[in-house]
Design a protein around this motif. Sequence first.
Motif, PDB file in Angstrom:
ATOM      1  N   VAL A 228      24.858  54.725  36.999  1.00 33.62           N
ATOM      2  CA  VAL A 228      25.822  54.014  36.154  1.00 33.62           C
ATOM      3  C   VAL A 228      25.150  53.748  34.805  1.00 33.62           C
ATOM      4  CG1 VAL A 228      27.251  51.933  35.909  1.00 33.62           C
ATOM      5  CG2 VAL A 228      26.864  52.941  38.177  1.00 33.62           C
ATOM      6  N   PRO A 229      25.823  54.005  33.673  1.00 37.17           N
ATOM      7  CA  PRO A 229      25.213  53.723  32.371  1.00 37.17           C
ATOM      8  C   PRO A 229      24.748  52.268  32.273  1.00 37.17           C
ATOM      9  CG  PRO A 229      27.257  54.960  32.091  1.00 37.17           C
ATOM     10  CD  PRO A 229      27.183  54.587  33.541  1.00 37.17           C
ATOM     11  N   PHE A 230      23.651  52.059  31.527  1.00 35.63           N
ATOM     12  CA  PHE A 230      23.102  50.704  31.424  1.00 35.63           C
ATOM     13  C   PHE A 230      22.489  50.502  30.047  1.00 35.63           C
ATOM     14  CE2 PHE A 230      19.858  47.372  32.324  1.00 35.63           C
ATOM     15  CZ  PHE A 230      20.726  46.392  32.803  1.00 35.63           C
ATOM     16  N   ASP A 231      22.752  49.356  29.461  1.00 38.71           N
ATOM     17  CA  ASP A 231      22.193  48.963  28.176  1.00 38.71           C
ATOM     18  C   ASP A 231      20.951  48.121  28.445  1.00 38.71           C
ATOM     19  OD1 ASP A 231      21.525  47.694  25.789  1.00 38.71           O
ATOM     20  OD2 ASP A 231      23.604  47.456  25.141  1.00 38.71           O
ATOM     21  N   GLU A 232      19.779  48.723  28.315  1.00 36.18           N
ATOM     22  CA  GLU A 232      18.521  48.051  28.655  1.00 36.18           C
ATOM     23  C   GLU A 232      18.256  46.851  27.742  1.00 36.18           C
ATOM     24  OE1 GLU A 232      16.452  48.690  31.051  1.00 36.18           O
ATOM     25  OE2 GLU A 232      17.010  50.678  31.783  1.00 36.18           O
ATOM     26  N   ARG A 233      18.739  46.916  26.518  1.00 26.51           N
ATOM     27  CA  ARG A 233      18.458  45.845  25.564  1.00 26.51           C
ATOM     28  C   ARG A 233      19.239  44.581  25.901  1.00 26.51           C
ATOM     29  NH1 ARG A 233      19.831  45.894  19.075  1.00 26.51           N
ATOM     30  NH2 ARG A 233      18.993  43.827  18.617  1.00 26.51           N
ATOM     31  N   HIS A 234      20.505  44.745  26.271  1.00 26.69           N
ATOM     32  CA  HIS A 234      21.359  43.577  26.509  1.00 26.69           C
ATOM     33  C   HIS A 234      21.573  43.270  27.988  1.00 26.69           C
ATOM     34  CE1 HIS A 234      22.562  44.977  22.396  1.00 26.69           C
ATOM     35  NE2 HIS A 234      22.387  43.696  22.160  1.00 26.69           N
ATOM     36  N   GLY A 235      21.107  44.149  28.878  1.00 30.07           N
ATOM     37  CA  GLY A 235      21.247  43.897  30.307  1.00 30.07           C
ATOM     38  C   GLY A 235      22.674  43.965  30.809  1.00 30.07           C
ATOM     39  N   VAL A 236      23.473  44.870  30.231  1.00 31.02           N
ATOM     40  CA  VAL A 236      24.873  45.018  30.638  1.00 31.02           C
ATOM     41  C   VAL A 236      25.203  46.494  30.807  1.00 31.02           C
ATOM     42  CG1 VAL A 236      25.612  42.915  29.459  1.00 31.02           C
ATOM     43  CG2 VAL A 236      25.716  45.098  28.248  1.00 31.02           C
ATOM     44  N   ILE A 237      26.339  46.759  31.467  1.00 26.58           N
ATOM     45  CA  ILE A 237      26.889  48.113  31.500  1.00 26.58           C
ATOM     46  C   ILE A 237      27.665  48.306  30.201  1.00 26.58           C
ATOM     47  CG2 ILE A 237      28.541  49.644  32.657  1.00 26.58           C
ATOM     48  CD1 ILE A 237      27.920  48.194  35.269  1.00 26.58           C
ATOM     49  N   PRO A 238      27.325  49.321  29.385  1.00 24.49           N
ATOM     50  CA  PRO A 238      28.054  49.506  28.128  1.00 24.49           C
ATOM     51  C   PRO A 238      29.534  49.762  28.395  1.00 24.49           C
ATOM     52  CG  PRO A 238      26.643  51.405  28.588  1.00 24.49           C
ATOM     53  CD  PRO A 238      26.302  50.344  29.589  1.00 24.49           C
ATOM     54  N   ASN A 239      30.408  49.080  27.643  1.00 22.08           N
ATOM     55  CA  ASN A 239      31.835  49.188  27.936  1.00 22.08           C
ATOM     56  C   ASN A 239      32.665  48.779  26.734  1.00 22.08           C
ATOM     57  OD1 ASN A 239      33.069  46.186  28.431  1.00 22.08           O
ATOM     58  ND2 ASN A 239      30.893  46.258  28.985  1.00 22.08           N
ATOM     59  N   HIS A 240      33.924  49.205  26.764  1.00 25.61           N
ATOM     60  CA  HIS A 240      34.921  48.730  25.810  1.00 25.61           C
ATOM     61  C   HIS A 240      36.015  48.035  26.610  1.00 25.61           C
ATOM     62  CE1 HIS A 240      37.842  48.462  22.599  1.00 25.61           C
ATOM     63  NE2 HIS A 240      38.725  49.106  23.345  1.00 25.61           N
TER      64      HIS A 240
END
Length: 457
Positions: free
Chosen positions: A332-344
């Motif tokens: 699953v995609p992951f934003d390492e900087r913000h600790g969230v799954i990138p999404n709109h």
Amino acid sequence: MTTLRLAIVGAGPAGIYAADILLKAERAFNVSIDLFEQLPAPYGLVRYGVAPDHPRIKGVITALRDVLDRGDIRIFGNVEFGRDITLADLKKHYHAVVFATGAIKDADLAIPGIDADGSYGAADFVSWFDGHPDVPRTWPLEAESVAVIGNGNVALDISRMLAKHADDLLPTEIPANVYEGLKASPVTDVHVFGRRGPAQVKFTPLELRELGELNDVDMVVYDEDFDYDAASLDAIANNKQVKVIDRILQQWRTRPSANNAGGEASRRLHLHFWAAPVEVKTDDEGKVSALVYERTRPDGEGGVVRTGEMREVPIQSIYRAVGYFGSPLADVPFDERHGVIPNHEGQVLRADSNERVPGVYATGWIKRGPVGLIGHTKSDAMETVRHIINDQGSWWQPVDPSEAAIPALLAERGVRWTDLEGWHRLDQHEMSLGEPEGRARVKVVPRDEMVSISRAE
């Protein structure tokens, strides 16, 4: 009529609210929902992230229980995504998946010495005193003087639990091993540090007021922290919550314990404002021995600037409560900087290109970060659900969407999953443990025991 087979990973408030909202929404198709939860019991951080002496907040469980008890949502507990069931499995058996896995790790605090022996994350401590099955049964409560870094509700929760006398927790659902650990604690002083001032704190008035009501615990505040600038005075005058917080703190300034003048209690809880952590000092054995912090001052706009004045407080342990952080999920995609799954708006995006990932959605803290109260999760879920409904043209096309496929798959893999009936069984068991002592429940802590009771083995 078409039936949407939806998987939701995470059975905390975010996942349960999303399921409930979708089932009640206007739509041109039927819905069949399966909740997957890695723990044997549902409710996520409401069960394992709220202090046991906060039954009012735990009342949210009643609303969540009502949703599950309708019987139109299946739950598969003790199932770990990425190990027991994968994204490829979900694509074979569902039209879409919503990830509602929350944020359970501690955010980092980048100062020298923060990894020393005696330094802990708030999330781990909360998991321990809430009887989480995947943390050690014991906790090293050996310090007389403790520092807590943070000015949010979690910082106050753990400060209260550290300062509160164990016997005063007996009416709650606190597990026996936690009571014994807290009972033996030699703590006399808990110091809470926040880098901004009293008018900029992130905790709620209710949390703050409870500190002043602790039995045999003196509240210590310092006059030097209340030299308010114009921005602080404006916040107090125009924000009801800040006004109440200021009123509570001003009352504490009149107590005998103010400014460490010497109250009569056996324990003290100190609130230090305008204090930015700089370094954790250690002794010759590498254990925490002191916190060095720098005094800050208001910048006139609600922020702070450093003053260069360094101070040191002797301590033997330190807890960082500077926020939670999400964890990556397999495939699953992951934003390492913000600790969230990138999404709109809950539609998951590829991390490298911002393109939509069809069929994959997010809600709750893993979607927007660990901010906001439990109630914010409902509006969050509504946004995600709206897209699921409107995205029918891009749903997955599963090979076998039958409801029988998942129990068969888990059984084939030897997964000892728990279901709603099993949760009812465990729930009743915990309540029966508490009944002889006049308590609402006593939590079962070991995972194997939780599973065995749930499965009536």
